[in-house]
Design a protein around this motif. Structure first.
Motif, PDB file in Angstrom:
ATOM      1  N   THR A 255       0.821  -1.206   0.000  1.00  0.00           N
ATOM      2  CA  THR A 255       0.000   0.000   0.000  1.00  0.00           C
ATOM      3  C   THR A 255       0.859   1.261   0.000  1.00  0.00           C
ATOM      4  OG1 THR A 255      -1.809  -1.140   1.132  1.00  0.00           O
ATOM      5  CG2 THR A 255      -1.781   1.264   1.262  1.00  0.00           C
TER       6      THR A 255
ATOM      7  N   GLY B  36       1.519   3.834  -3.170  1.00  0.00           N
ATOM      8  CA  GLY B  36       0.596   4.897  -2.777  1.00  0.00           C
ATOM      9  C   GLY B  36       0.230   5.833  -3.913  1.00  0.00           C
TER      10      GLY B  36
ATOM     11  N   ARG C 114      -3.552   6.365  -5.418  1.00  0.00           N
ATOM     12  CA  ARG C 114      -4.232   7.665  -5.505  1.00  0.00           C
ATOM     13  C   ARG C 114      -4.624   7.995  -6.939  1.00  0.00           C
ATOM     14  NH1 ARG C 114      -0.326   8.881  -1.563  1.00  0.00           N
ATOM     15  NH2 ARG C 114       1.115   9.712  -3.133  1.00  0.00           N
TER      16      ARG C 114
ATOM     17  N   GLU D 126      -7.724   4.371  -2.925  1.00  0.00           N
ATOM     18  CA  GLU D 126      -7.386   4.555  -1.522  1.00  0.00           C
ATOM     19  C   GLU D 126      -8.296   3.744  -0.606  1.00  0.00           C
ATOM     20  OE1 GLU D 126      -8.045   6.962  -3.685  1.00  0.00           O
ATOM     21  OE2 GLU D 126      -6.795   8.754  -3.391  1.00  0.00           O
ATOM     22  N   ARG D 127      -9.594   3.765  -0.893  1.00  0.00           N
ATOM     23  CA  ARG D 127     -10.529   3.073  -0.015  1.00  0.00           C
ATOM     24  C   ARG D 127     -10.307   1.561  -0.042  1.00  0.00           C
ATOM     25  NH1 ARG D 127     -17.097   4.019   0.040  1.00  0.00           N
ATOM     26  NH2 ARG D 127     -17.552   2.618   1.805  1.00  0.00           N
TER      27      ARG D 127
ATOM     28  N   HIS E 244      -7.514  -0.076  -0.733  1.00  0.00           N
ATOM     29  CA  HIS E 244      -6.286  -0.425  -0.035  1.00  0.00           C
ATOM     30  C   HIS E 244      -6.438  -0.234   1.472  1.00  0.00           C
ATOM     31  CE1 HIS E 244      -3.145  -1.290  -3.066  1.00  0.00           C
ATOM     32  NE2 HIS E 244      -4.018  -0.731  -3.875  1.00  0.00           N
ATOM     33  N   THR E 245      -7.158   0.802   1.883  1.00  0.00           N
ATOM     34  CA  THR E 245      -7.403   0.998   3.311  1.00  0.00           C
ATOM     35  C   THR E 245      -8.189  -0.176   3.885  1.00  0.00           C
ATOM     36  OG1 THR E 245      -7.412   3.402   3.028  1.00  0.00           O
ATOM     37  CG2 THR E 245      -8.427   2.527   5.018  1.00  0.00           C
ATOM     38  N   GLU E 246      -9.166  -0.657   3.147  1.00  0.00           N
ATOM     39  CA  GLU E 246      -9.956  -1.800   3.607  1.00  0.00           C
ATOM     40  C   GLU E 246      -9.085  -3.049   3.729  1.00  0.00           C
ATOM     41  OE1 GLU E 246     -13.092  -2.058   0.792  1.00  0.00           O
ATOM     42  OE2 GLU E 246     -14.310  -0.462   1.711  1.00  0.00           O
TER      43      GLU E 246
ATOM     44  N   VAL F  94      -5.805  -3.110   4.335  1.00  0.00           N
ATOM     45  CA  VAL F  94      -4.964  -2.937   5.514  1.00  0.00           C
ATOM     46  C   VAL F  94      -5.774  -3.172   6.781  1.00  0.00           C
ATOM     47  CG1 VAL F  94      -3.601  -1.284   6.840  1.00  0.00           C
ATOM     48  CG2 VAL F  94      -3.349  -1.374   4.361  1.00  0.00           C
ATOM     49  N   THR F  95      -6.998  -2.630   6.807  1.00  0.00           N
ATOM     50  CA  THR F  95      -7.870  -2.805   7.968  1.00  0.00           C
ATOM     51  C   THR F  95      -8.185  -4.275   8.200  1.00  0.00           C
ATOM     52  OG1 THR F  95      -8.866  -0.629   7.583  1.00  0.00           O
ATOM     53  CG2 THR F  95     -10.085  -2.175   8.967  1.00  0.00           C
TER      54      THR F  95
END
Length: 625
Positions: free
Chosen positions: A232, A236, A240, A245-246, A248-250, A252-253
């Motif tokens: 991620t 980055g 972007r 972004e969303r 990849h954030t999910e 990681v979460t």
């Protein structure tokens, strides 16, 4: 950065992966093999281990004199003994405390030296094997797996060696010797104390059977989390650009919460572990007190003896709980140790028996096909010959297979089918000799922390300052290098002077000159430089590869225009080969790439009222993969 042929370069990820495949994690050693590896590490230090064990046994034995001395004071008080006798006994208690403190300190220092030395040897072995792993094996496992092992796992083991293992050793010694001391008081005290053992043993078994797989699962989850973080953060800008972004954030979460869930399972496991230990303590202490009461009533033991027995068992609370609780750290460290040993046990590539003769660096590729995953070929039946001293530019659209072909020629991995020969020898059979024959420079250049001169000497350890300056001067880097605060002694890399992308690549080219291999492979080595910097770097590249066989994956078609020959790839095949002017005149794939690239170069400002006109390109620049 000049890298040997087994170095990591830019890869055509989409072409190679063919989708999201599960990583092939590096191996994990079996428990038996892990124990054998520890024995191998300790074998050269047998004397140190024996000395540490002897001192710790003496320290623990001295400490066991405290309970009988306290029992003696109880007997003197019950019998109304003299004050002098009580004072003498108290003096002995002080002497015992001092002796135990001195011997314990000395023993712990010996254990610390033994542990740190063993840990250092394990680290050295791990790093040596990790650096020797085939690069494609590391890539299949994912950088996160290896990174987690060299960071989190090593930290767990280091903490265990410095804290948990010495405490565990002392606890086990105390338990064994204390039970022996209780037997000396009266064998029935020992039997009473042993009533707690079945509960403790069952507790330990219950815990270990759940903890071992849990901690192994935690380490795998931590590696997956670290891999996702690396992907991620490293990607980055791409995330972007495509508004990912969303997503990849999910990801990681999701990986982070999996680690949290496993951690909470561990917390619940530890709570259940301690609750069972408290039951064992109650059973054992109650049994010892009842036995003492009965023996005193029968006249078989005095009050002081019964007191000493009760104090002995009570003193076991700390060591037993510590020993069993330290199983938590021991199991976690054992899981990490098994992962390190799994890497150190990877087979060592056989020493190469073949070398490339001096002055012979011709490249021959015949019937070459390659697939990173079965059924998903990225190269198809490629035939290519590069004469000694010839400079060949490899061009094509993104995903055409250029980087894969360059990697195979560099010997990073063997092809699926077909042959690759460098000087008549497969590059994968050159072993350590490959670093003297082939140099690979990618756009992912690393600057090692330390003086700039030391960074350059990685390519030629014995180079003097004049050789370093000559190499920098040849790639037009001497002026800025000597202008640094301390010249060639300036500390660069992390924590030091930061070098721009252009200067970093110039440093890599200077390393190439110092290493002086007959074959140079450049995979988009000017990609990190800006427009003005790229022009200067292209001239530096030409000087650096002068007199060598060179395969250049062209980032800008200007590099192709000045090459001895241009090889055009499309969908994993060589579709054209020839010199720049011939290929332009042929109006084929290369001509189309040149036209598209020339149009992209026409970006200069124009007056608002002027009629738009097209200007001829001066220095081609758009990225071409």
């Amino acid at each position: 950065m000049t890298e040997p042929a087994d170095s990591l370069g830019t890869v055509e990820t989409a072409a190679r992966s063919g989708g999201r495949a599960a990583p092939e994690l590096l191996p994990v050693a079996t428990p038996a093999r892990t124990r054998a590896a520890v024995a191998e590490l300790l074998r050269p230090q047998r004397r140190s281990a024996l000395a540490a064990f002897t001192v710790m046994v003496a320290s623990t034995a001295v400490g066991l004199l405290v309970q009988p001395l306290l029992g003696r004071i109880v007997d003197l008080a019950a019998e109304r003994g003299s004050v002098d006798a009580i004072t003498a006994t108290a003096g002995l208690l002080v002497a015992v405390a001092v002796a135990q403190g001195v011997t314990a300190g000395f023993g712990l220092s010996l254990i610390a030296r033994l542990g740190e030395t063993t840990l250092a040897r394990l680290r050295e072995r791990f790093v040596e094997r990790a650096l020797a792993l085939p690069l494609d094996r590391v890539e299949k496992a994912g950088a996160g797996d290896l990174t987690a092992r060299v960071t989190a796992d090593v930290s767990l083991i280091a903490d265990a060696v410095r804290n948990a293992l010495p405490a565990l050793g002392r606890s086990l010694l105390t338990i064994v010797l204390t039970l022996g001391a209780m037997a000396l008081l009266d064998w029935r005290f020992l039997l009473a104390a042993l009533l707690a053992v079945p509960v403790q043993a069952a507790t330990a078994r219950w815990y270990v059977t759940r903890a071992v797989p849990l901690y192994a699962e935690q380490r795998v989850a931590a590696g997956a989390q670290q891999q996702q973080m690396l992907d991620t953060i490293g990607g980055g800008s791409t995330a972007r650009a495509f508004r990912l972004e969303r997503e990849h954030t999910e990801r990681v979460t999701e990986r982070s919460w999996s680690v949290v869930a496993l951690t909470m399972r561990g917390v619940r496991l530890v709570l259940g572990f301690y609750s069972r230990l408290h039951i064992a303590e109650y059973i054992g202490l109650a049994a010892v007190l009842v036995t003492g009461y009965w023996l005193v009533r029968q006249g078989s033991a005095g009050i002081g003896t019964a007191t000493a027995a009760a104090l002995y068992f009570h003193s076991l609370f700390g060591p037993v709980n510590a020993a069993l609780a330290l199983l938590d750290d021991a199991q976690s460290a054992t899981a990490g140790l098994a992962r390190l040993v799994g890497v150190t046990d990877e087979p060592v590539p056989p020493a190469p028996r073949r070398t490339v003769g001096s002055g012979s660096a011709a490249v021959t590729v015949r019937g070459l096909s390659h697939a990173y995953r079965t059924g998903h070929p990225v190269l198809h039946d490629i035939d290519l010959t590069i004469r000694h001293g010839e400079r060949v530019a490899l061009v094509g659209a993104s995903g055409a297979g250029k980087t894969t072909l360059a990697r195979l020629v560099a010997g990073i991995q063997p092809p699926t089918t077909g042959t690759v020969l460098v000087g008549g020898v497969p590059p994968t059979e050159l072993g350590t000799a490959a670093s003297r024959t082939i140099a690979l420079i990618t756009q992912e250049t690393h600057v090692f922390a330390g003086p700039l001169a030391d960074d350059l000497r990685l390519a030629k350890p014995g180079a003097d300052d004049d050789e370093l300056r000559a190499a920098l001067d040849r790639v037009d880097a001497l002026a800025w290098a000597e202008a640094l605060p301390d010249g060639l002694a300036t500390v660069v890399g992390d924590g030091g002077h930061r070098l721009s992308g252009e200067r970093t690549q110039a440093l890599a080219l200077a390393r190439l000159i110092l290493a002086d291999p007959p074959l140079a492979i450049l995979d988009e080595a000017t990609a990190e430089a800006g427009s003005a910097g790229a022009r200067a770097l292209e001239k530096s590249v030409a000087r650096a590869v002068d007199g060598r066989t060179a395969l250049i994956v062209a980032h800008r078609l200007s590099q192709a225009a000045t090459a001895d020959r241009v090889v055009v790839m499309d969908a994993g095949r060589v579709v054209e080969s020839g010199i720049h002017d011939e290929l332009r005149a042929a109006r084929g794939t290369y001509a189309a790439l040149w036209a598209a690239w020339s149009d992209a170069r026409d970006t200069g400002p124009r007056p608002a009222t002027a009629t738009p006109t097209r200007t001829a390109p001066q220095e081609p620049e758009p990225k071409d993969r």
